[in-house]
Design a protein around this motif. Structure first.
Motif, PDB file in Angstrom:
ATOM      1  N   ASN A 167       0.934  12.095  -0.153  1.00  0.00           N
ATOM      2  CA  ASN A 167       0.798  11.531   1.191  1.00  0.00           C
ATOM      3  C   ASN A 167      -0.576  10.877   1.206  1.00  0.00           C
ATOM      4  O   ASN A 167      -1.595  11.554   1.110  1.00  0.00           O
ATOM      5  CB  ASN A 167       0.899  12.630   2.244  1.00  0.00           C
ATOM      6  CG  ASN A 167       0.677  12.113   3.668  1.00  0.00           C
ATOM      7  OD1 ASN A 167       0.137  11.028   3.878  1.00  0.00           O
ATOM      8  ND2 ASN A 167       1.107  12.897   4.634  1.00  0.00           N
ATOM      9  N   GLU A 168      -0.590   9.563   1.309  1.00  0.00           N
ATOM     10  CA  GLU A 168      -1.841   8.830   1.243  1.00  0.00           C
ATOM     11  C   GLU A 168      -2.544   8.801   2.605  1.00  0.00           C
ATOM     12  O   GLU A 168      -2.896   7.739   3.124  1.00  0.00           O
ATOM     13  CB  GLU A 168      -1.595   7.409   0.739  1.00  0.00           C
ATOM     14  CG  GLU A 168      -1.198   7.348  -0.714  1.00  0.00           C
ATOM     15  CD  GLU A 168      -2.364   7.633  -1.656  1.00  0.00           C
ATOM     16  OE1 GLU A 168      -3.383   6.938  -1.588  1.00  0.00           O
ATOM     17  OE2 GLU A 168      -2.240   8.578  -2.459  1.00  0.00           O
ATOM     18  N   SER A 169      -2.733   9.991   3.174  1.00  0.00           N
ATOM     19  CA  SER A 169      -3.442  10.105   4.466  1.00  0.00           C
ATOM     20  C   SER A 169      -2.817   9.211   5.528  1.00  0.00           C
ATOM     21  O   SER A 169      -3.534   8.522   6.278  1.00  0.00           O
ATOM     22  CB  SER A 169      -4.928   9.768   4.296  1.00  0.00           C
ATOM     23  OG  SER A 169      -5.526  10.600   3.340  1.00  0.00           O
ATOM     24  N   VAL A 170      -1.506   9.244   5.597  1.00  0.00           N
ATOM     25  CA  VAL A 170      -0.786   8.408   6.560  1.00  0.00           C
ATOM     26  C   VAL A 170      -0.774   9.112   7.919  1.00  0.00           C
ATOM     27  O   VAL A 170      -0.577  10.338   7.981  1.00  0.00           O
ATOM     28  CB  VAL A 170       0.660   8.178   6.077  1.00  0.00           C
ATOM     29  CG1 VAL A 170       1.436   7.340   7.083  1.00  0.00           C
ATOM     30  CG2 VAL A 170       0.652   7.503   4.706  1.00  0.00           C
ATOM     31  N   PRO A 171      -0.970   8.387   9.017  1.00  0.00           N
ATOM     32  CA  PRO A 171      -0.940   9.008  10.349  1.00  0.00           C
ATOM     33  C   PRO A 171       0.381   9.724  10.607  1.00  0.00           C
ATOM     34  O   PRO A 171       1.438   9.310  10.122  1.00  0.00           O
ATOM     35  CB  PRO A 171      -1.114   7.815  11.296  1.00  0.00           C
ATOM     36  CG  PRO A 171      -1.782   6.769  10.486  1.00  0.00           C
ATOM     37  CD  PRO A 171      -1.291   6.957   9.079  1.00  0.00           C
ATOM     38  N   SER A 172       0.322  10.771  11.405  1.00  0.00           N
ATOM     39  CA  SER A 172       1.501  11.613  11.629  1.00  0.00           C
ATOM     40  C   SER A 172       2.595  10.922  12.430  1.00  0.00           C
ATOM     41  O   SER A 172       3.708  11.453  12.523  1.00  0.00           O
ATOM     42  CB  SER A 172       1.088  12.902  12.343  1.00  0.00           C
ATOM     43  OG  SER A 172       0.485  12.578  13.582  1.00  0.00           O
ATOM     44  N   GLU A 226       0.862  -1.189   0.000  1.00  0.00           N
ATOM     45  CA  GLU A 226       0.000   0.000   0.000  1.00  0.00           C
ATOM     46  C   GLU A 226       0.895   1.234   0.000  1.00  0.00           C
ATOM     47  O   GLU A 226       1.776   1.367   0.854  1.00  0.00           O
ATOM     48  CB  GLU A 226      -0.883   0.032   1.249  1.00  0.00           C
ATOM     49  CG  GLU A 226      -1.836  -1.129   1.388  1.00  0.00           C
ATOM     50  CD  GLU A 226      -2.555  -1.102   2.734  1.00  0.00           C
ATOM     51  OE1 GLU A 226      -3.346  -2.025   2.975  1.00  0.00           O
ATOM     52  OE2 GLU A 226      -2.324  -0.173   3.534  1.00  0.00           O
ATOM     53  N   LEU A 227       0.646   2.132  -0.920  1.00  0.00           N
ATOM     54  CA  LEU A 227       1.448   3.340  -1.019  1.00  0.00           C
ATOM     55  C   LEU A 227       1.229   4.229   0.203  1.00  0.00           C
ATOM     56  O   LEU A 227       0.088   4.431   0.641  1.00  0.00           O
ATOM     57  CB  LEU A 227       1.083   4.101  -2.295  1.00  0.00           C
ATOM     58  CG  LEU A 227       1.873   5.373  -2.571  1.00  0.00           C
ATOM     59  CD1 LEU A 227       3.340   5.051  -2.841  1.00  0.00           C
ATOM     60  CD2 LEU A 227       1.261   6.135  -3.745  1.00  0.00           C
ATOM     61  N   MET A 228       2.353   4.753   0.732  1.00  0.00           N
ATOM     62  CA  MET A 228       2.270   5.704   1.852  1.00  0.00           C
ATOM     63  C   MET A 228       2.647   7.108   1.377  1.00  0.00           C
ATOM     64  O   MET A 228       1.889   8.061   1.549  1.00  0.00           O
ATOM     65  CB  MET A 228       3.214   5.281   2.964  1.00  0.00           C
ATOM     66  CG  MET A 228       2.943   3.915   3.543  1.00  0.00           C
ATOM     67  SD  MET A 228       4.214   3.435   4.720  1.00  0.00           S
ATOM     68  CE  MET A 228       3.844   4.491   6.119  1.00  0.00           C
TER      69      MET A 228
END
Lengths: 114, 111
Positions: free
Chosen positions: A57-62, A44-46
């Motif tokens: 930025n694939e809505s990745v947690p901070s 899965e792309l990050m």
């Protein structure tokens, strides 16, 4: 040199730790990627960096923080991870040119969060 | 939007037998198609790709794939497999930076 290298190969960390994953390529590629892969699933792309700038930025947690210090190096800084973040983290790079260029993958870092 | 469907989740095959892994895609734009292989505990390795030109693409390790635009398919074939071909195979499509992967096909080669 025709490969993407990643360090470390394995990483075990606690939920309060701070660690970093490193990816390096010396093929002159100008796009670099971070993927997350859970067992028996596709990657899965990050994040995507293009010419050292974050472009996707694939809505990745901070708690995941990418960094591209130069055209050959890509880091992923980890902080306050959760057990569900345990996975194989793959780095990839692709040549400059059109966005359809082939992505070349590294061997991955296998992360275990306790 | 584009998506990839790998029609077989697991393919058991005997050594020296042929194998075909099926991949169908959907996309509203021109796409570029890839097959990657992932050996146990390793990263992804590119087997072959279709960007344009001849619809029959030859890759590494004796693999080939045929792009069929009318059937929106990109099936992977090998005429004779080895034990070392045991791996996970991913079909992927890319109209831009984002690779969309299929769910993967596990190939198990038995002696």
């Amino acid at each position: 040199d025709t490969e993407v290298t990643q360090t470390p190969k394995h990483l075990v960390m606690g939920m309060t730790n701070k660690k970093s994953l490193k990816c390096e390529q010396h093929m002159g590629h100008r796009a670099m990627y971070w993927y997350k892969q859970k067992a028996k699933k596709p990657p899965e792309l990050m994040f995507v960096y293009s010419y050292e700038k974050l472009s996707i930025n694939e809505s990745v947690p901070s708690r995941f923080s990418p960094e591209c210090p130069n055209s050959s190096l890509l880091n992923l800084h980890l902080h306050a991870l959760q057990p569900e973040d345990s996975a194989l983290y793959l780095c990839a790079s692709s040549p400059p040119g059109t966005s359809q260029e082939t992505q070349y993958f590294g061997p991955g870092t296998r992360l275990l969060v306790l | 939007a584009q998506s990839v469907t790998q029609l077989d989740s697991q393919v058991p095959v005997f050594e020296e037998a042929p194998v075909e892994l099926r991949c169908n895609y959907s996309s509203s734009v021109s796409v570029y198609l890839f097959w990657y292989v992932q050996y146990p505990n390793q990263g992804l390795q590119l087997l072959l790709k279709y960007l344009s030109g001849s619809t029959l693409v030859k890759g590494i390790n004796g693999f080939e794939a045929e792009f069929n635009k009318s059937q929106t398919s990109f099936h992977l074939r090998k005429p004779s497999v080895h034990i070392s071909d045991t791996a996970e195979y991913f079909c992927a499509v890319s109209p831009d930076y984002k690779l969309s992967f299929g769910a993967g096909t596990t190939v198990t080669v038995r002696a």
